[in-house]
Scaffold this motif. Structure first.
Motif, mmCIF file in Angstrom:
data_model
loop_
_atom_site.group_PDB
_atom_site.id
_atom_site.type_symbol
_atom_site.label_atom_id
_atom_site.label_comp_id
_atom_site.label_asym_id
_atom_site.label_seq_id
_atom_site.Cartn_x
_atom_site.Cartn_y
_atom_site.Cartn_z
ATOM 1 N N THR A 193 0.895 -0.935 -0.658
ATOM 2 C CA THR A 193 -0.057 0.156 0.304
ATOM 3 C C THR A 193 0.925 1.376 0.227
ATOM 4 O O THR A 193 0.102 2.243 -0.732
ATOM 5 C CB THR A 193 -0.949 0.031 1.204
ATOM 6 O OG1 THR A 193 -0.358 -0.689 2.189
ATOM 7 C CG2 THR A 193 -2.189 -0.715 0.665
ATOM 8 N N SER B 216 -5.279 -4.337 6.054
ATOM 9 C CA SER B 216 -6.382 -3.894 5.355
ATOM 10 C C SER B 216 -6.974 -4.026 5.994
ATOM 11 O O SER B 216 -8.636 -3.436 5.097
ATOM 12 C CB SER B 216 -6.147 -4.710 3.412
ATOM 13 O OG SER B 216 -5.424 -6.030 3.841
ATOM 14 N N MET C 118 -7.381 -9.522 13.245
ATOM 15 C CA MET C 118 -6.027 -9.869 12.996
ATOM 16 C C MET C 118 -4.684 -11.189 14.269
ATOM 17 O O MET C 118 -4.224 -10.944 13.728
ATOM 18 C CB MET C 118 -5.093 -8.432 12.890
ATOM 19 C CG MET C 118 -5.960 -7.354 12.606
ATOM 20 S SD MET C 118 -4.359 -5.714 12.170
ATOM 21 C CE MET C 118 -5.812 -4.361 12.531
ATOM 22 N N MET D 168 -8.502 -2.752 8.049
ATOM 23 C CA MET D 168 -8.485 -1.568 8.723
ATOM 24 C C MET D 168 -8.408 -0.135 7.526
ATOM 25 O O MET D 168 -9.542 0.730 7.771
ATOM 26 C CB MET D 168 -7.985 -1.021 10.031
ATOM 27 C CG MET D 168 -7.642 -1.352 10.428
ATOM 28 S SD MET D 168 -8.744 -2.563 11.888
ATOM 29 C CE MET D 168 -9.462 -1.282 12.521
ATOM 30 N N LYS D 169 -7.747 -1.053 6.637
ATOM 31 C CA LYS D 169 -8.196 0.183 5.413
ATOM 32 C C LYS D 169 -9.752 0.400 4.907
ATOM 33 O O LYS D 169 -10.743 0.705 4.737
ATOM 34 C CB LYS D 169 -7.445 0.180 4.137
ATOM 35 C CG LYS D 169 -6.794 0.880 3.855
ATOM 36 C CD LYS D 169 -5.739 0.997 2.711
ATOM 37 C CE LYS D 169 -5.778 1.057 1.617
ATOM 38 N NZ LYS D 169 -6.292 1.395 0.782
ATOM 39 N N VAL E 16 -7.298 5.861 10.911
ATOM 40 C CA VAL E 16 -7.097 4.145 11.654
ATOM 41 C C VAL E 16 -6.502 4.624 13.063
ATOM 42 O O VAL E 16 -6.580 3.589 13.776
ATOM 43 C CB VAL E 16 -5.590 3.456 10.771
ATOM 44 C CG1 VAL E 16 -6.525 2.835 10.096
ATOM 45 C CG2 VAL E 16 -4.862 4.514 10.501
HETATM 46 N N1 ADP Z 1 -3.307 2.659 14.436
HETATM 47 C C1 ADP Z 1 -3.798 0.832 13.364
HETATM 48 N N2 ADP Z 1 -4.425 -0.002 13.850
HETATM 49 C C2 ADP Z 1 -5.232 -0.747 12.776
HETATM 50 N N3 ADP Z 1 -4.229 -1.044 11.627
HETATM 51 C C3 ADP Z 1 -3.249 0.228 10.839
HETATM 52 C C4 ADP Z 1 -2.899 1.335 12.122
HETATM 53 N N4 ADP Z 1 -2.013 2.073 11.558
HETATM 54 C C5 ADP Z 1 -1.611 1.321 9.990
HETATM 55 N N5 ADP Z 1 -2.565 0.389 9.980
HETATM 56 C C6 ADP Z 1 -2.335 -0.629 9.127
HETATM 57 O O1 ADP Z 1 -1.547 -0.824 9.116
HETATM 58 C C7 ADP Z 1 -1.501 -1.114 7.103
HETATM 59 C C8 ADP Z 1 -0.229 -0.918 7.234
HETATM 60 O O2 ADP Z 1 0.983 -0.959 7.297
HETATM 61 P P1 ADP Z 1 2.482 -1.171 6.061
HETATM 62 O O3 ADP Z 1 3.156 -1.647 7.298
HETATM 63 O O4 ADP Z 1 2.450 0.257 6.020
HETATM 64 O O5 ADP Z 1 2.168 -2.185 4.993
HETATM 65 P P2 ADP Z 1 2.879 -2.140 4.045
HETATM 66 O O6 ADP Z 1 3.844 -3.069 3.457
HETATM 67 O O7 ADP Z 1 1.828 -3.778 3.115
HETATM 68 O O8 ADP Z 1 1.914 -1.006 3.114
HETATM 69 C C9 ADP Z 1 -2.672 -0.546 6.920
HETATM 70 O O9 ADP Z 1 -3.355 -1.497 5.684
HETATM 71 C C10 ADP Z 1 -3.428 -0.122 7.551
HETATM 72 O O10 ADP Z 1 -4.734 -0.541 7.957
#
Ligand code: ADP
Ligand code: G3P
Length: 504
Positions: free
Chosen positions: A14, A311, A384, A313-314, A326
């Protein structure tokens, strides 16, 4: 000489990040760019590889501009990437011949069914440590060769190149000089033999994939060549690591000894155990994979891959609009009035480890008229943790080891509710670290080691917070039993196809 840094480029599903680390292993600066993920049909997940490459250029330019360092203060670049996502591009034009098929995509499910019917499953398992599933690259390549006009002809003429995102990025970054992939990425394609660490001719033949399109397999930490000067402000910077992001996080978490485990909560969720120089073959739905190769030394890992973790949460934010950011979700879960029989099984793209059900659809069970958004968010966060516990149990059985500590990282670990719930569910301590970007740090460590910027004994990470269990095992076990009932009800739902149904 000016102070030197290691630049990590972490291309996740993402978002793409460029992060500078100094010799003390501190994160000095970061530039991040959200990427676009497309869902053109039910179960399909695609990305525009050209847009990914532009994101890489954006974060490189951004980090040099923002940090104020001179380009030649970058001693080496390390690259970590979302794995399995596959792209084919034209050797002559350098342009992708279609969309990249993302690891989460189920669009190649029929090809996998066909391969299973042909009886290939056992051979695939033995040779690759993986299983036949749309998750891995092979069926994605086969789909593109079968469905993109002219693709097979181009491949046969030697005009087509395949890469996972590491290969695509390095091909471009090196000015189209290096068509390579490292062993940690190659081991996720379903084409690489995990014992010989070479492309396997028998598999290639069974899948009708020509060897000519494949990159050369190289070690994970190695001076592969330099950036083209026009991509790095006139400087030729050595590119010194390529590593799948989950193996990078294992390295960044300094899980360098056999038996050490990490869990990453990103777009997906990935629990990996370092199994040293031994391939541990799973009997409980996990995968055997290459962690990294440094010099001639290969380290293996046992992995449980969860397709939807952060995802969810997204999805709750973008599709259900339950909140704007989030960041508020941990508090929402804390505010939720207890309703312990509400579960979400996030099988949006089927279920990965340990269930491997590519036909499962996501479900919410246990709704009442009193259910509200806080409770739904809480169930999303808890999903999760439940999925991670399923994998952890399988890992303990496969390895014969009790996991007493879990090192965690990934975007969702900023969610305290999640980590406390996970500690309670698994009845083990969770460690979160001050540097949260441990995937990038792993890629940086591997690049820095290749050029002698660091020695192994210099590598360090500091704990930010430890989450200890504060609820009784007996209570948590009952929740876990209900989770399994929710999984069973989700797997039981197999809708019939409705003719003329306009839904996608
Ligand atoms: N505070 C939070 N609570 C729950 N989920 C979260 C939070 N902050 C980010 N996320 C989730 O974490 C994911 C992003 O994590 P990241 O490690 O950056 O992902 P990637 O490396 O797969 O791009 C997103 O899907 C987002 O919805
Ligand atoms: O985008 P991430 O960080 O969830 O990682 C994706 C994995 O590499 C897929 O296997």
């Amino acid at each position: 000489m000016d102070k030197q840094y290691i630049l990590a480029i972490d291309h996740g599903t993402t978002s793409t990040r460029a992060i500078l680390f100094d010799h003390e292993c501190n994160m000095v600066d970061i530039v991040q760019k959200e990427g676009k993920v497309e869902y053109p049909k039910s179960g399909w997940v695609e990305q525009d590889a050209l847009a990914v490459w532009l994101d890489i250029l954006y974060v490189i330019a951004g980090i040099i501009n923002k940090s104020g360092i001179k380009p030649d203060q970058v001693a080496a670049i390390g690259i970590s990437n979302q794995r399995e996502t596959s792209v084919l591009w034209d050797k002559k034009t350098g342009l992708p011949i279609g969309k990249a098929i993302v690891w989460q995509s189920r669009q190649t499910s029929e090809i996998c069914d066909r391969w299973k019917e042909e009886g290939l499953e056992e051979m695939v398992r033995q040779k690759t440590g993986l299983r036949i599933d749309p998750y891995f690259s092979a069926s994605k390549i086969a789909w593109m060769l079968e469905n993109i006009e002219g693709a097979r002809e181009k491949a046969e003429n030697g005009d087509l190149m395949f890469g996972t995102m590491d290969s695509w990025i390095v091909w471009n970054l090196s000015g189209e000089e290096r068509h390579i992939t490292d062993v940690s990425n190659a081991s996720r394609t379903l084409l690489c033999n995990i014992e010989t660490l070479e492309w396997d001719d028998e598999l290639l033949e069974a899948f009708h994939i020509p060897k000519t399109i494949l990159p050369e397999i190289v070690p994970t930490s190695f001076n592969y060549g330099t950036t083209a000067p026009y991509h790095f402000f006139g400087s030729r910077i050595p590119i010194c690591s390529m590593v799948g992001d989950q193996q990078a996080a294992l390295f960044g978490q300094l899980c360098l000894e056999k038996g050490m485990v990490k869990n990453t909560y990103g777009t997906g969720g990935f629990l990996l155990m370092n199994t040293g120089d031994k391939i541990v073959r799973s009997k409980n739905g996990l995968l055997s994979t290459v962690a990294w190769k440094i010099g001639d030394h290969v380290t293996y890992a046992l992995e449980g891959s969860i397709f939807v973790s952060g995802s969810i949460m997204k999805w709750m934010r973008d599709e259900l609009q339950l909140f704007d950011d989030v960041k508020v979700t941990s508090q929402m879960a804390n505010n939720a009035k207890a309703q312990d029989d509400l579960f979400i099984v996030p099988a949006f793209v089927g279920l990965g480890a340990p269930y491997w059900d590519d036909k499962a659809k996501a479900s919410i069970v246990g709704l009442t008229l009193g259910s509200n958004r806080n409770q739904i968010v809480k169930a999303g966060i808890e999903s999760m943790a439940y999925q991670a516990k399923d994998v952890m149990d399988a890992m303990e059985k496969d390895s014969n080891l009790k996991i007493s500590k879990l090192k965690v990282d990934g975007g969702a670990t900023s969610n305290d509710y999640l980590l406390q719930f996970q500690a309670n569910l698994c009845q083990c301590a969770l460690e979160r670290f001050k540097v949260t970007e441990l995937t990038a740090l792993g890629a940086a460590f591997l690049a820095g080691l290749a050029i002698g910027y660091w020695k192994l004994e210099n590598l360090k990470i500091e704990i930010d917070q430890t989450f200890e269990p504060n609820k009784k095992k007996e209570e948590m076990d009952l929740h876990f039993e209900n989770w399994h009932r929710a999984i069973a009800s989700c797997q039981a739902f197999k809708p019939v196809q409705v003719e003329g149904n306009g839904h996608v």
